[in-house]
Design an enzyme around this catalytic site. Structure first.
Site, short mmCIF file in Angstrom:
data_model
loop_
_atom_site.label_atom_id
_atom_site.label_comp_id
_atom_site.label_asym_id
_atom_site.label_seq_id
_atom_site.Cartn_x
_atom_site.Cartn_y
_atom_site.Cartn_z
CG PHE A 140 40.98 50.43 46.36
CD1 PHE A 140 42.10 50.11 45.62
CD2 PHE A 140 40.27 51.58 46.02
CE1 PHE A 140 42.50 50.90 44.56
CE2 PHE A 140 40.67 52.38 44.97
CZ PHE A 140 41.79 52.05 44.23
CD GLN B 234 33.16 58.06 45.56
OE1 GLN B 234 33.71 57.60 44.57
NE2 GLN B 234 32.76 57.31 46.56
CG HIS C 265 38.74 60.23 44.57
ND1 HIS C 265 39.95 60.43 45.21
CD2 HIS C 265 38.71 58.93 44.21
CE1 HIS C 265 40.61 59.29 45.21
NE2 HIS C 265 39.89 58.36 44.62
CG LEU D 33 41.33 60.21 40.93
CD1 LEU D 33 40.38 60.95 41.85
CD2 LEU D 33 40.75 58.89 40.51
CD GLU E 110 39.92 54.63 48.07
OE1 GLU E 110 39.09 55.53 47.88
OE2 GLU E 110 39.62 53.47 48.34
NE ARG F 280 37.26 56.37 46.26
CZ ARG F 280 37.24 55.89 45.04
NH1 ARG F 280 36.25 56.19 44.23
NH2 ARG F 280 38.20 55.11 44.62
CG HIS G 199 35.77 60.19 41.49
ND1 HIS G 199 36.69 60.24 40.47
CD2 HIS G 199 35.74 58.90 41.91
CE1 HIS G 199 37.18 59.03 40.27
NE2 HIS G 199 36.61 58.20 41.11
NE ARG H 106 32.30 54.65 42.11
CZ ARG H 106 33.61 54.54 41.93
NH1 ARG H 106 34.23 53.41 42.16
NH2 ARG H 106 34.32 55.58 41.52
C1 LIG Z 1 39.92 59.38 37.02
C2 LIG Z 1 38.99 58.26 37.40
C3 LIG Z 1 39.48 57.12 38.01
C4 LIG Z 1 38.63 56.06 38.36
N1 LIG Z 1 39.14 54.95 38.93
C5 LIG Z 1 38.31 53.92 39.22
C6 LIG Z 1 38.84 52.70 39.77
O1 LIG Z 1 40.03 52.54 39.99
N2 LIG Z 1 37.96 51.70 40.06
C7 LIG Z 1 36.62 51.82 39.81
O2 LIG Z 1 35.89 50.87 40.08
N3 LIG Z 1 36.11 52.95 39.28
C8 LIG Z 1 36.92 54.00 38.97
N4 LIG Z 1 36.39 55.14 38.42
C9 LIG Z 1 34.99 55.17 38.05
C10 LIG Z 1 34.76 54.41 36.74
O3 LIG Z 1 35.90 54.53 35.94
C11 LIG Z 1 33.58 54.94 35.96
O4 LIG Z 1 32.48 55.08 36.79
C12 LIG Z 1 33.23 53.97 34.84
O5 LIG Z 1 34.36 53.70 34.06
C13 LIG Z 1 32.10 54.48 33.98
O6 LIG Z 1 31.96 53.63 32.86
P1 LIG Z 1 30.75 53.81 31.84
O7 LIG Z 1 30.91 52.74 30.84
O8 LIG Z 1 29.50 53.89 32.60
O9 LIG Z 1 30.99 55.25 31.19
P2 LIG Z 1 32.17 55.87 30.30
O10 LIG Z 1 33.37 55.01 30.25
O11 LIG Z 1 32.33 57.27 30.74
O12 LIG Z 1 31.57 55.84 28.85
C14 LIG Z 1 30.53 56.67 28.45
C15 LIG Z 1 30.28 56.43 26.99
O13 LIG Z 1 29.07 57.07 26.61
C16 LIG Z 1 29.24 57.76 25.41
N5 LIG Z 1 28.26 58.84 25.38
C17 LIG Z 1 27.99 59.76 26.33
N6 LIG Z 1 27.01 60.58 25.93
C18 LIG Z 1 26.63 60.17 24.70
C19 LIG Z 1 25.67 60.62 23.76
N7 LIG Z 1 24.89 61.67 23.99
N8 LIG Z 1 25.57 59.95 22.58
C20 LIG Z 1 26.39 58.90 22.31
N9 LIG Z 1 27.30 58.44 23.17
C21 LIG Z 1 27.42 59.06 24.35
C22 LIG Z 1 30.68 58.18 25.40
O14 LIG Z 1 31.13 58.35 24.08
C23 LIG Z 1 31.34 56.99 26.07
O15 LIG Z 1 31.66 56.02 25.10
C24 LIG Z 1 37.24 56.19 38.09
C25 LIG Z 1 36.75 57.34 37.48
C26 LIG Z 1 37.60 58.38 37.14
C27 LIG Z 1 37.03 59.61 36.53
#
Ligand SMILES: Cc1cc2nc3c(=O)[nH]c(=O)nc-3n(C[C@H](O)[C@H](O)[C@H](O)COP(=O)(O)OP(=O)(O)OC[C@H]3O[C@@H](n4cnc5c(N)ncnc54)[C@H](O)[C@@H]3O)c2cc1C
Ligand code: FES
Lengths: 589, 255
Positions: free
Chosen positions: A116, A246, A248, A258, A261, A292, A359, A400
């Protein structure tokens, strides 16, 4: 109005929130509030992998990983936090495997790993296989596995509950350094009924994810509106490093969806209109696998200099045609399907049109390495934690590395869950005013009152579109003083217009019209902070590139931005970067 | 209504076309024209882009025409499972169905998925669906001490259950199943898919407990192999095949 009481309330059921819940619910009464069903969270969209120096396929270690993370982050990373991230990475991956996560396997039966961007051996000698993965659905598998474990552990969820306010005991800004400020709970709006709920808790963990919808072209879900960050900001908590977003490199052109990568990790090549592998010019050693920010700028530069592809010459091409179809099917099945479904392109035989897409928010709610939320450079708010994309520890600094976020949500999700439960063991519930829900109830009522009224003349969709368009035009890969000032002025105007929005739906039940208006309010507040930080940062570092200040300036700017919301607008302060082993050096690949 | 493409598009611009969306609606609180809970159809004429999906059309309605229209969505590219709907009488995800692939010359019908209580417009109550999923104990079950490192699994053993790991719990399969519609007990194809993912995982030791649940009245024998589920799955999971593998395991006692 309904009142609830818990030891720990977790806001968000993505990877970070559920990882925290698995810890905290073991010893403390825990509720998880989430605006989406847990399995709809955007962690499920993550594709490429999760970094850990398992050394299953070649020599690797946590120190190399730490170095890459610090260098990849353009030296704005807090190095103590990065060490923790990379050292605990191995157990974080093994924990998931033991929970049942179906990783891809080596012929020896161990977890397989792949390359990666920015991950190297020997401090930059060559790309290393460090990303643990499950095809191009790693995030999906993480989200499913954590949810399955939550079912097993009977974690209590409040699904489709929108948290709209954070209640603190004490004012984080007025309080002197020695005075305590503690969390009292949160206020939530139940989508199904329109009812406002008060949740008192000893500990609250914010795990609300990113804020990609500040931009128009983004890989983020419609629901990623930065709620947790904006709520914290409004309650006097600073946001750290928000100007670092970031972009992407490989979003599907025009759509932003997306393409991981991993496509380049598996051998994909970026080409311009002449067919040239242009990354050879920008990063001679690791080429298409440079970090990135560098690749995204290189792509935007190719387009600017007239070497873009397509009728409007506004994208470049991701070429997989030299890879075996069977290899593509085994390693990149989903993303190649996206190219077929959304652009009608067959990746076996045709290169895929791509362009940078917003991203990931490197910045967020500042925390310690235990997940405790800071209210200034040094003092924490008792009982309040943040983890995942909404938090800034800071392990990602100015940029990142791919696969470090899935790692972040697991390592710091777990840490905050442990810390929150531990704190709840001895803490008392902080006082919660009887009318704690008044602000939310008032906001909801006044938005409902705009239905059919003659005052509201603005549409949520118009204000949001204009915000996203100005952010794409002025605050994306290339920024200047002029472009940022323009964005700032537009946002001021949009905030005024926002006061005048009207919604359509006056109903109590499933009023997503109302919630979209509230979410737009979050986006506007966050955009303002992003732009203010970017204007003041007169240097280029990681994801923040100022054409008028193209060099990194360690003397003046090797420090974190801390942005506060005040009645007079955004106030900026700075926080030192924690340096342990690695002195800043030029970032060449 | 007509689907004639506009005169030659500008260089770089995406073609547009006219389309009619017929949406099945229901508002539990009622509105000026319709009583609480009354079902009705409403038509919307829209100008859409050649790259637009059904979700874009629904957003166009919600954002520009009628903000009371309700549906769930999040990721907008087919991975979160929020927006399974019945589109032209077939279950699909609104975000991964292109309008131009639906013959936009005729009105496109959009209804909630069937067999689960409708709560408002295209939103259904997902609780019964998730309850069935929880019932099959969808988590790895093992005995003995936890190993230090990862449990080993050969690539072939990993491949054995790959197909069913793709499930995003959108309910397209379950709500396409005629047995699920008419039989109040059957817990539907998704729960069997969810069980399959563990039953055929070489690391799991809970397969017989799960198979016992599937052997039950509400279980796998209710399936009449209508294949609707396989056709409906937006992830391309061979649902019927997974179900028959579970049946085979029950018949032979071998997994
Ligand atoms: C398309 C894509 C591909 C990616 N690929 C990778 C990868 O291969 N490797 C890597 O390391 N990272 C990757 N990332 C980044 C990574 O996936 C995210 O940064 C990470 O999953 C975020 O996780 P989280 O638990 O912080 O948030 P999320 O999974 O976004 O969860 C947010 C949660 O908060 C809740 N929420 C939000 N607002 C409220 C509110 N007001 N009240 C109640 N609940 C709320 C939502 O319901 C949800 O459950 C990728 C991101 C994207 C978009
Ligand atoms: S919106 Fe996520 S699957 Fe369609």
């Amino acid at each position: 109005m309904t009142n609830h009481e818990y030891d720990v309330v977790i806001v968000g059921a993505g990877g970070a929130g559920m990882r925290a819940a698995l810890e905290s619910s073991q010893g403390a009464r825990t509720a998880v509030l989430t605006k989406l069903y847990p399995t709809r969270s955007h962690t499920g969209a993550a594709q490429g992998g999760m970094a850990a120096a398992l050394a299953n396929v070649e020599d690797d270690n946590a120190e190399w990983h730490t170095f890459d993370t610090v260098k990849g982050g353009d030296y704005l990373v807090d190095q103590d936090a990065a060490e923790i991230l990379c050292t605990e990475a191995v157990d974080a991956v093994l924990d998931l495997e033991k929970m049942g996560l179906p990783f891809n396997r080596t012929t020896a039966g161990t977890i397989d790993q792949r390359r990666f961007g920015g991950h190297t051996r020997g401090h930059g000698e060559a790309a290393v296989r460090r990303a643990c993965y499950a095809a191009d659905r790693t995030g999906h598998m993480i989200l499913q596995t954590l949810y399955q474990q939550c079912i097993k552990q009977e974690v209590e969820f409040f699904n489709e509950f929108y948290v709209l306010d954070l209640i603190l005991d004490g004012d984080p800004q007025a309080a002197t350094a020695s005075a305590d400020v503690a969390v009292a709970g949160v206020i939530a709006y139940e989508l199904a009924t329109g009812e406002v709920h008060t949740f008192r808790a000893k500990s609250v963990i914010f795990a609300t994810g990113g804020a990609g919808k500040v931009f128009k072209t983004t890989s983020n879900a419609h629901t990623l509106t930065g709620d947790g960050m904006a709520l914290a900001l409004r309650r006097g908590i600073p946001l750290e490093d928000m100007e670092f977003f970031q972009f992407h490199p490989t979003g599907l052109a025009g759509l932003g969806i997306l393409l991981s990568e991993a496509a380049r990790g598996e051998g994909g090549i970026l080409r311009n209109s002449t067919g040239e592998r242009f990354m050879e010019r920008y990063a001679p050693t690791i080429k298409d696998l440079a970090p990135r920010d560098m690749v995204a700028r290189a792509m935007a530069n190719e387009v600017r200099e007239g070497r873009g592809c397509g009728p409007a010459k506004d994208y470049v091409l991701l070429d997989l045609t030299h890879l075996e179809p069977a290899h593509i099917d085994a390693k990149l099945p989903d993303i190649t399907e996206f190219a077929r479904t959304y652009l009608g392109v067959e990746p076996y035989t045709e290169p895929i049109p791509v362009f940078p897409t917003a991203h990931y928010a490197m910045g967020g709610i500042p925390t310690t390495v235990r997940g405790e939320v800071l209210r200034n450079n040094t003092d924490v708010i008792k009982g309040l934690y943040a983890a995942g994309e909404c938090a800034c520890v800071s392990v990602h600094g100015a940029n990142r590395l791919g696969t470090n976020s899935l790692l972040d949500i697991n390592v710091f999700g777990k840490r905050s869950g442990v810390a929150a439960a531990e704190y709840a063991k001895t803490a008392k519930l902080a006082p919660m005013p009887a009318d704690a829900d008044a602000a939310v109830a008032g906001q909801v009522a006044s938005l409902r009152a705009t239905v059919g009224s003659s005052d509201g003349t603005e549409k949520v969709a118009d204000v949001r579109r204009e915000l996203q368009e100005t952010m794409d035009r002025n605050v994306q890969v290339f920024r200047t003083d002029e472009s940022l000032r323009e964005a700032a002025a537009v946002i001021v105007g949009l905030k005024k217009r926002f006061e005048n929005v009207a919604i359509h739906d006056r109903g109590q039940r499933f009023n997503t019209d109302l919630l979209e208006a509230i979410e737009l309010g979050f986006l506007l507040d966050l955009a303002e902070v992003v732009v203010a930080g970017a204007l003041a940062r007169k240097e280029s570092r990681g994801g923040h590139y100022r054409e008028d200040f193209p060099e990194r300036d360690d003397k003046n700017f090797m420090r974190h931005t801390m942005a506060y919301a005040t009645s007079k607008g955004v106030k900026l302060d700075y926080k030192p970067v924690v340096v342990t082993k690695y002195q800043p050096m030029e970032r060449k690949y | 209504m007509t689907a004639t493409a506009e005169a030659p598009a500008e260089i770089g611009a995406v073609e547009t076309f006219e389309v009619t969306l017929r949406v099945k609606r229901q508002n539990p609180e009622g509105n000026d024209a319709h009583g609480p809970g009354e079902e009705y159809w409403e038509e919307f004429q829209l100008t859409c882009l050649a790259t637009d999906r059904v979700l874009d059309a629904l957003h166009q309605i919600k954002w520009n025409v009628d903000g009371t229209l309700n549906f769930r969505r999040s990721c907008a590219h087919g991975v979160c499972g929020s927006d399974a709907m019945r589109i032209n009488a077939k279950n699909r995800l609104a975000c991964s169905t292109l309008l131009k692939d639906l013959n936009p010359a005729r009105p496109i019908t959009v209804e909630p998925i069937a067999g689960l209580p409708v709560l408002k417009d295209l939103i259904v109550d997902m609780e019964p669906f998730f309850a069935s999923y929880r019932e099959i104990m969808p988590f790895l079950m093992t005995t003995g001490p936890t190993p230090e490192r990862e449990r080993l699994q050969s690539p072939e053993d990993r491949e054995r259950f790959d197909d069913t790991t793709k499930c995003i719990l959108c309910a397209a399969c379950t709500t396409a199943c005629p047995v699920f519609w008419t039989d109040g007990q059957y817990f539907g194809p998704q729960a069997i898919v969810g069980a399959h993912r563990f039953i055929f995982d070489s690391r799991d030791e809970g397969q017989w407990e799960r198979l016992e649940i599937l052997n039950d009245r509400a279980g796998v024998w209710k399936c009449r192999t209508a294949f609707n589920c396989t056709e409906a799955c937006p992830r391309g999971i061979e649902v019927t095949k997974a179900i028959s593998e579970v049946k085979h395991a029950l018949n032979t006692g071998e997994v």
